[in-house]
Write an enzyme that holds these catalytic residues in place. Structure first.
Site, PDB file in Angstrom:
ATOM      1  N   GLU A  28      19.838 -27.836  33.596  1.00 22.90           N
ATOM      2  CA  GLU A  28      19.116 -27.992  32.332  1.00 22.90           C
ATOM      3  C   GLU A  28      20.038 -27.541  31.212  1.00 22.90           C
ATOM      4  OE1 GLU A  28      15.143 -26.278  31.899  1.00 22.90           O
ATOM      5  OE2 GLU A  28      14.686 -26.723  33.996  1.00 22.90           O
ATOM      6  N   GLU A  81      14.084 -21.185  37.916  1.00 24.91           N
ATOM      7  CA  GLU A  81      14.061 -20.109  36.914  1.00 24.91           C
ATOM      8  C   GLU A  81      13.248 -18.873  37.300  1.00 24.91           C
ATOM      9  OE1 GLU A  81      13.449 -21.361  32.880  1.00 24.91           O
ATOM     10  OE2 GLU A  81      15.357 -22.416  32.880  1.00 24.91           O
TER      11      GLU A  81
HETATM   12  C1  BG6 Z   1      13.238 -24.053  31.059  1.00 18.80           C
HETATM   13  C2  BG6 Z   1      12.264 -24.638  32.026  1.00 18.80           C
HETATM   14  O1  BG6 Z   1      12.907 -22.705  30.925  1.00 18.80           O
HETATM   15  O2  BG6 Z   1      13.248 -24.451  29.747  1.00 18.80           O
HETATM   16  C3  BG6 Z   1      11.571 -25.905  31.547  1.00 18.80           C
HETATM   17  O3  BG6 Z   1      12.786 -24.804  33.318  1.00 18.80           O
HETATM   18  C4  BG6 Z   1      11.284 -25.784  30.059  1.00 18.80           C
HETATM   19  O4  BG6 Z   1      10.412 -26.055  32.315  1.00 18.80           O
HETATM   20  C5  BG6 Z   1      12.605 -25.631  29.311  1.00 18.80           C
HETATM   21  O5  BG6 Z   1      10.555 -26.850  29.526  1.00 18.80           O
HETATM   22  C6  BG6 Z   1      12.452 -25.547  27.802  1.00 18.80           C
HETATM   23  O6  BG6 Z   1      11.535 -24.555  27.454  1.00 18.80           O
HETATM   24  P1  BG6 Z   1      10.330 -24.859  26.494  1.00 18.80           P
HETATM   25  O7  BG6 Z   1       9.502 -23.631  26.480  1.00 18.80           O
HETATM   26  O8  BG6 Z   1      10.931 -25.154  25.173  1.00 18.80           O
HETATM   27  O9  BG6 Z   1       9.614 -26.020  27.073  1.00 18.80           O
END
Ligand code: BG6
Length: 480
Positions: A377, A165
């Site tokens: 993700e 990211e």
């Molecule tokens: C992504 C990241 O941005 O989103 C993760 O790669 C992150 O590390 C995930 O945990 C969700 O975001 P957040 O802020 O809700 O944990």
């Protein structure tokens, strides 16, 4: 025949994702020293990374759960400061032992290890030594660290995600990097950091090509398709501007080896462009990536900034978890202004829920770059509740079902999608909201203030996903 069509392609990878600082804990154990995320996650009012989900001590139990769910892949990240506690120099034998065993057990269980080399956690030693990614020296040290990993694991790992990211590292530059006071008012720094990462990533991509037979280099990009508020010409232009600076600014580098002209000129005009040295672009061009990991949660919406809002404003997260309390939306003057999409629902942290955005982005990216894609993700942050030993997360099942159907549709439309590794496998420390916001298939019994017993409890989504994997996606269509 129809049954076959309603499945994912043969060999499609099924699994889930985590990252080192959010899952492992043991932040200063067995020789590991602190990373910038250990420091930045402390004192926020939420849990910190010191114990996180205790994956470092419970990874064997966690792999048993992966196997039970039917995973064929697992995305995790290496902790740089567990391997090189000072960022360079001495290797930490205990750290290597941990990753050796994790990887070997995954392989023994038929689960493909899909590692990320860097997931936000620059060793604090290098921040103290030279301000981390702000210095060009970070490129050399990152390449050495990566080379060590590639040589050690290249026989068992073919696909490598290098940086996680970059787009979010730029957008939330003060949260995902430890930025010393003297730089905190200078937004050019975030594009300089990004440029150093681009050079580092290209050099590591070259190493993968040189050292790993059939090796493939990739990155996991935080990606949001960006919609214009409406068809007003200025809002459509704002949409193009934002696509250029938030999306193409990264992917054009990865797959074409160039910065997009519009975004580059805009940054020049505003005094934010990175300093590019003589051979930089040639290095970047020589290390193009082979595949893309897409981290997709939410689409974004923009309008052209009106006079009242035409000042540079940085994005700030929603910390309360109450809808409508988003800290701030980003504005880049004379270019675009992020706003809440009036036509889409959100979760409690104001993240848009938009499954159609998944088909949109997959088709758009594939048409532009023609590269294989993995979803690295995707998930719904929610306040899960444990009741009588169960977590009934039907909202998450609904979210994933719709996103997976959108992926299936994109595949039918010709896009090469090779796997689905949603966020997250177990509950992990959220980057902004501690353990109040959870994403896992497996509940971790702790909260921000109380470590409890850290037990693993399978959520309803775990059982649902198990069936999806077992049927290679066919069960997604059971009810239509
Ligand atoms: C992504 C990241 O941005 O989103 C993760 O790669 C992150 O590390 C995930 O945990 C969700 O975001 P957040 O802020 O809700 O944990």
């Amino acid at each position: 025949m129809e049954q076959d069509k309603k499945q994912m392609p043969a060999g499609f990878l099924w699994g889930a994702a985590t990252s080192a600082y959010q899952a492992e804990g043991a932040a200063e154990e067995d020789g590991k020293k602190r990373s910038q995320m250990d420091v930045l996650s402390a004192g926020t009012g939420f849990a910190d990374a010191s114990v996180a989900s205790d994956h470092y001590h419970r990874y064997k139990e966690d792999i048993v759960l992966m196997k039970e769910c039917g995973f064929t892949a697992y995305r995790f990240s290496f902790s740089w400061s567990r391997i090189f506690p000072d960022g360079t120099g001495e290797v930490n034998a205990k750290g290597i032992e941990f990753y050796d065993d994790l990887i070997n057990r995954l392989v023994a269980n038929g689960i493909k290890p899909l590692p990320t080399i860097y997931h936000y956690d620059m060793p604090m030693a290098l921040v103290e030594k030279y301000d981390g990614w702000i210095s060009r020296q970070s490129i050399e040290d990152f390449v050495s660290y990566s080379e060590f990993l590639i040589r050690r694991y290249g026989d068992r790992i073919k696909d490598w995600l290098i940086i996680n990211e970059q787009s979010i590292i730029v957008e939330f530059w003060k949260k995902k990097n430890y930025i010393p006071e003297k730089y905190r008012n200078d937004p050019q720094i975030k594009f300089q950091i990004n440029h150093h990462m681009n050079i580092a990533q290209a050099r590591v991509s070259r190493l993968i090509h040189q050292l790993v037979p059939d090796g493939r280099s990739g990155a996991a990009i935080g990606y949001a398709p960006i919609y214009g508020l409406d068809s007003a010409p200025e809002n459509m232009l704002a949409m193009l501007n934002a696509e250029d600076l938030k999306n193409h600014y990264f992917l054009d580098i990865y797959f074409h080896g160039t910065y997009p002209v519009g975004a580059s000129h805009y940054l020049q005009e505003k005094g934010m462009a990175p300093v590019i040295e003589k051979d930089d672009m040639e290095i970047i061009r020589s290390g193009k990536l082979d595949f893309l990991g897409v981290n997709y949660y939410a689409s974004k919406c923009v309008r052209f900034p009106d006079a009242a809002h035409n000042v540079r404003t940085e994005a700030e997260s929603n910390l309360s978890g109450k809808k409508g309390e988003m800290g701030a939306y980003e504005t880049m003057p004379d270019f675009y202004q992020y706003i809440k999409n009036p036509n889409a629902d959100t979760n409690d942290w104001d993240w848009t829920i938009d499954p159609m955005g998944m088909e949109y982005l997959l088709r758009d990216i594939y048409q532009r770059y023609h590269i294989p894609i993995m979803i690295t993700e995707n998930g719904l942050g929610a306040r899960d509740v444990l009741v009588d030993g169960r977590v009934h997360d039907d909202y998450r099942i609904d979210y994933w079902k719709k996103h997976l159907r959108a992926i299936h549709r994109a595949i039918q439309m010709g896009v090469e999608v090779q796997g689905f590794l949603p966020w997250s496998f177990i509950d992990v420390l959220s980057t902004s909201n501690g353990y109040q916001k959870r994403y896992g298939l497996v509940y971790v019994n702790r909260d921000d203030g109380d470590l409890k017993d850290l037990a693993r409890i399978k959520k309803d989504s775990f059982y649902w996903y198990q069936r999806v994997i077992e049927t290679n996606g066919a069960s997604l269509f059971d009810d239509i």
